[in-house]
Design a protein around this motif. Structure first.
Motif, short mmCIF file in Angstrom:
data_model
loop_
_atom_site.label_atom_id
_atom_site.label_comp_id
_atom_site.label_asym_id
_atom_site.label_seq_id
_atom_site.Cartn_x
_atom_site.Cartn_y
_atom_site.Cartn_z
N VAL A 192 0.98 -1.20 -0.01
CA VAL A 192 -0.01 -0.11 0.00
C VAL A 192 0.88 1.16 -0.01
N LEU A 193 2.11 1.23 -0.37
CA LEU A 193 3.05 2.25 -0.21
C LEU A 193 2.93 3.19 -1.39
N ALA A 194 3.17 4.52 -1.14
CA ALA A 194 3.04 5.51 -2.28
C ALA A 194 4.14 5.33 -3.15
N ASP A 195 5.38 4.95 -2.24
CA ASP A 195 6.68 4.63 -3.23
C ASP A 195 6.31 3.78 -4.33
N ARG A 196 5.62 2.48 -4.09
CA ARG A 196 5.33 1.77 -5.07
C ARG A 196 4.57 2.38 -6.16
N MET A 197 3.44 3.12 -5.69
CA MET A 197 2.68 3.75 -6.62
C MET A 197 3.36 4.57 -7.28
N VAL A 198 4.18 5.42 -7.14
CA VAL A 198 4.69 6.42 -7.88
C VAL A 198 5.90 5.72 -8.81
N ARG A 199 6.61 4.68 -8.42
CA ARG A 199 7.58 3.74 -9.06
C ARG A 199 6.68 3.39 -10.45
N GLU A 200 5.40 2.83 -10.20
CA GLU A 200 4.52 2.33 -11.20
C GLU A 200 4.23 3.56 -12.13
N TYR A 201 3.95 4.64 -11.70
CA TYR A 201 3.64 5.68 -12.73
C TYR A 201 4.94 6.00 -13.55
N VAL A 202 6.04 6.09 -12.92
CA VAL A 202 7.51 6.57 -13.59
C VAL A 202 7.37 5.51 -14.59
#
Length: 858
Positions: free
Chosen positions: A686-696
């Protein structure tokens, strides 16, 4: 007497304390525990006066502005404090300048990304948010900063923020709009090189002008630009454009969205010019409110000599659009005449064909009204890449917007999904980070009780303050000292109060709820919070219904409603609750990140399978509330009765018994095992780090590559090609299909076998390079619909025949048992398309196309 002018006088810090200014001005303090602790020690007396609340509830800029000269002198002579201060300053400098994840990646990543959102929830000290969209945007910026992603945030600075909520004696929501003085906020005015404030301007009909200053907040490594229309040169109506978040009528909202989108692009250009920051290659539109940014970029390109169509292709290539709503009612829509008035020749975008602008917002393909301009439809048409915010929401969005891609099944609509995440350093209690890892069952249970005890203390304090606001006096409030019990199962429910989130589902059977709250062996207690939109009387009635139930002397020690829900309160609720409740109408919760924040603190989820919980639910992490299906789901009263009964049953039969099932040492081993699994297995997801990596990796990098590929020449080429294909498409026809060889009986086909498919296609004025011919196979339903389709590209098998028909052929693998079928289709094909569905064109066979020895294909 009242002051006619307000301004802020700042203290002069001794030289040794100057690093405090840099630390206070960078909002990293809001999620960096050592810096928070440093500011806690600046003025312990003020912290005590604030009720012991942590510095993350207090703005260090205000804190420094109120510290006495005597205290500053003492700190300047305190060697221990100075050592901690210098260590914090050095740590911030390293954080800001050392390479991070983004800088360590291979590949040619974007040099800059602009992220536009109507609200940002970074910290309670900068109240520029109303709910989940803003909190998500704030977490996006923080995670981007931690990862080193070169993001620029763009929003508006609302002088009244959203609103502060209190309750009347009768429990009715009341709104208050305190004035926010930018001089007292952790922001700085962007200035030109000569020291004058930088500003952007928008032209309005009738020769009027809208001016806006640009305030910057530094969110770690990420600058957040916020436009402010409260400028002396503006007329009163224009000064009020950024007065409050989500306020006013259509004209007001349109002004705000023009300023955010069009003015936001101009603010980014100004910021990059003044600071030397690389210009963004990618523009990310967080929901449709900022969609006008694409029109401003088209206007810029038109000034460089590109026509509308070529400029549109260039803009689309570098734009990402994220939709957050699963219902049409959640989308901003304006009268087309209003949009034409403000963006036409007498308005902000002269030289850009207003008819083309209006076509971008046309919602009639979605079954909408011809007189309305749809911001989400425009956002999708202006972006080559789009996504929903959970796997389920991606599927809902593809269904919802399928009309923009006629002829394609919803599964093929080019809207992907990236599930939201939350910023762990912001939302995880420091005690969890320090004590949870490696803790045994007893230690974990003691940690949970400590957090629950802190919440109980916080609730009592807030409840007393609320009752005093409601008109109660101290002599009436002795009962608040016994509200909640740190040893009782505590369930939290806090969010905005639209009807679909069903704040009062828990009240469906009041007697059943009372029995749960007052159970003699396994009692439950509830902490509830939430704001209804000021214009939503229905939502306010739900709040009042909940408050009146909680006011009942029989249960008020077991259920509380806390007004003025915001980030500061949320940071206490998530760690202190044992269970986080979420019971929206499925599938109307796009993601719902509050349960994620709770999970980071070892709080178990009790939720309808919607949003992120539908994706990651496991029995080890909590419980799924069953939802009504079939006819019961369409009967609102019956649906809510059934789902409320399921909720009561889960709490009474499964949740509470597990919490109170204690071993000889008083520890509920099965409960603590669920807590441990939530922390260790669900937490990383549920981490935003994971989310932003996926966006990148999934959206930003491909968008940058697509943007770079579109020079002026290639943009014109792509635009001309699309125009040529659209004009020629009506003549495309699939004239003949054969499946199988002569004499082959497909009725006896076996798994793994292959069979030939041959077709003849009329391309009219198009060439084979302009199209892709596909055979699509899959299981078939009783009405011949293909499910789980797979694509086989057919190859040209010769030149055109005398009638101009071109042969294509290929081999199909019969890779699934049971009813199996196939069809053939023709799609446009170009190297610069992000998806074959992008142009929204497809040619399918007519009913009579199949001929022996093939089969009739539908």
């Amino acid at each position: 007497m009242k002051a006619i002018r307000r301004f802020t006088v700042r203290p002069v810090l001794p030289d040794t304390l100057r690093p405090l200014t840099d630390l206070a001005r960078n909002l990293r303090w809001s999620w960096h525990e050592p810096t928070r602790q440093l500011f806690d020690s600046v003025d312990p007396e003020q912290a005590a006066r604030s009720g012991g609340r942590r510095t993350d509830d207090i703005d260090p800029v205000r804190l420094l502005g109120s510290v006495s000269a005597t205290r500053l002198a003492a700190l300047a002579a305190d060697q221990d404090f100075l050592a901690r201060l210098n260590a914090a300053a050095d740590d911030l400098d390293h954080y800001l300048h050392a390479p991070r994840w983004y800088q360590e990646q291979g590949g040619d990543l974007p040099s800059g990304i602009a992220y536009f959102s109507p609200e940002f929830g970074v910290t309670a000290a900068l109240p520029q948010y109303s709910g989940g969209l803003g909190i998500l945007a704030g977490d996006h910026l923080k995670a981007a900063s931690d990862l080193g992603v070169p993001l620029i945030g763009v929003g508006l600075l609302y002088r009244h923020g959203y609103f502060r909520q209190s309750l009347s004696r009768e429990g009715w929501q009341q709104e208050h709009y305190p004035v926010l003085d930018p001089g007292e906020l952790p922001v700085a005015l962007l200035r030109e090189t000569d020291g004058t404030p930088a500003r952007v301007t928008l032209a309005l009909p009738g020769g009027r002008t809208l001016y806006a200053h640009i305030w910057t907040a530094q969110v770690g490594r990420v600058p957040l630009l916020m436009l402010d229309s409260d400028v002396e040169e503006n007329a009163p109506a224009e000064r009020d454009v950024t007065d409050r978040l989500y306020g006013g009528g259509s004209d007001h909202r349109l002004f705000q969205e023009m300023l955010l989108g069009i003015g936001g692009v101009r603010a980014v250009r100004t910021y990059c010019r003044l600071t030397g920051t690389p210009a963004p290659e990618v523009f990310h539109t967080n929901e449709g409110h900022a969609g006008f940014l694409g029109l401003e970029r088209i206007r810029e390109l038109a000034g460089e000599g590109l026509g509308f169509d070529a400029a549109l292709e260039t803009v689309r290539a570098g734009t990402v659009f994220t939709t957050h709503t699963p219902v049409p009612a959640g989308i901003d829509r304006f009268e087309r005449s209003l949009v034409a008035r403000y963006l036409g020749e007498d308005g902000e975008l002269p030289g850009v064909d207003v008819g083309r602008i209006l076509a971008l917002g046309d919602e009639t393909p979605l079954g909408g009204e011809p007189g309305l301009f749809n911001m989400a439809a425009m956002g999708l048409r202006l972006a080559q890449r789009a996504n929903g915010v959970s796997t389920l929401h991606g599927a809902v969005s593809r269904e919802m917007f399928a009309g923009l891609w006629p002829g394609f099944d919803p599964e093929e609509v080019p809207i992907t999904s990236i599930t939201n995440g939350v910023h762990a350093p912001t939302w995880t209690a420091p005690e969890v980070g320090r004590r949870a890892e490696g803790a045994d069952d007893r230690e974990l249970w003691e940690l949970r009780r400590t957090l629950r005890e802190q919440l109980v203390s916080e609730v009592r304090e807030r409840l007393r303050a609320s009752w005093r606001q409601r008109g109660a006096v101290g002599a009436e409030l002795g009962w608040t000292d016994s509200v909640l019990d740190p040893d009782v199962l505590t369930i939290g429910f806090a969010r905005r109060v639209p009807s679909y989130k069903r704040l009062t589902l828990m009240l469906r059977d009041p007697e059943r709820l009372r029995s749960l709250l007052l159970h003699p062996e396994r009692p439950v207690q509830l902490v509830v919070a939430g704001k209804a939109h000021p214009a939503d009387d229905g939502g306010k009635r739900l709040v009042q219904e909940l408050v009146r139930f909680a006011d009942d002397p029989r249960v008020r020690h077991r259920i509380v409603f806390l007004p003025d829900y915001g980030m500061a309160m949320a940071r206490r609720l998530y760690p202190g609750c044992d269970v986080w409740l979420n019971n929206p109408l499925r599938p109307l919760e796009a993601c719902g990140t509050s349960g994620m924040k709770a999970a980071l603190n070892g709080c178990l989820n009790l939720s309808v399978l919607d949003g992120w919980w539908d994706e990651w639910f496991e029995p080890d992490f909590g419980w799924a509330i069953p939802t009504a299906e079939g006819a019961a789901a369409t009967d609102e009263e019956r649906r809510d009765d059934l789902e409320a009964a399921a909720l009561y049953e889960l709490i009474e039969r499964r949740v509470a018994p597990r919490f109170y099932d204690r071993g000889p040492d008083g520890v509920p081993v099965r409960w603590t095992e669920m807590v441990r699994r939530t922390l260790n297995e669900l937490g990383p997801k549920v981490l935003a780090d994971r989310m932003v990596r996926e966006y990148v990796e999934g959206l930003y990098a491909p968008a940058a590559h697509a943007h770079r590929a579109l020079t002026q020449a290639t943009a014109r080429e792509l635009a001309d090609w699309k125009a040529r294909v659209r004009a020629a498409w009506p003549k495309i026809a699939i004239d003949h299909i054969e499946v199988g060889e002569v004499g082959e009986d497909l009725a006896d086909a076996e798994l793994g076998a292959t069979t030939a498919v041959r077709v003849r296609v009329t391309l009219g004025d198009l060439l084979p390079d302009d199209v892709e011919v596909q055979a699509v196979t899959g299981r078939v339903t009783p009405d011949d619909a293909l499910t789980d389709p797979r694509v086989c590209v057919l190859k040209p098998a010769g030149g055109p025949d005398l009638e101009g028909r071109r042969p294509y052929e290929g081999s199909l693998v019969l890779d699934r048992t049971g009813p199996f079928g196939c069809t053939v289709r023709v799609l446009p094909s170009h190297r610069l398309l992000a998806s074959p569905a992008e142009p929204g064109l497809v040619a399918l066979p007519a009913e009579t196309t199949g001929q022996a020895p093939g089969v009739l294909l539908r």
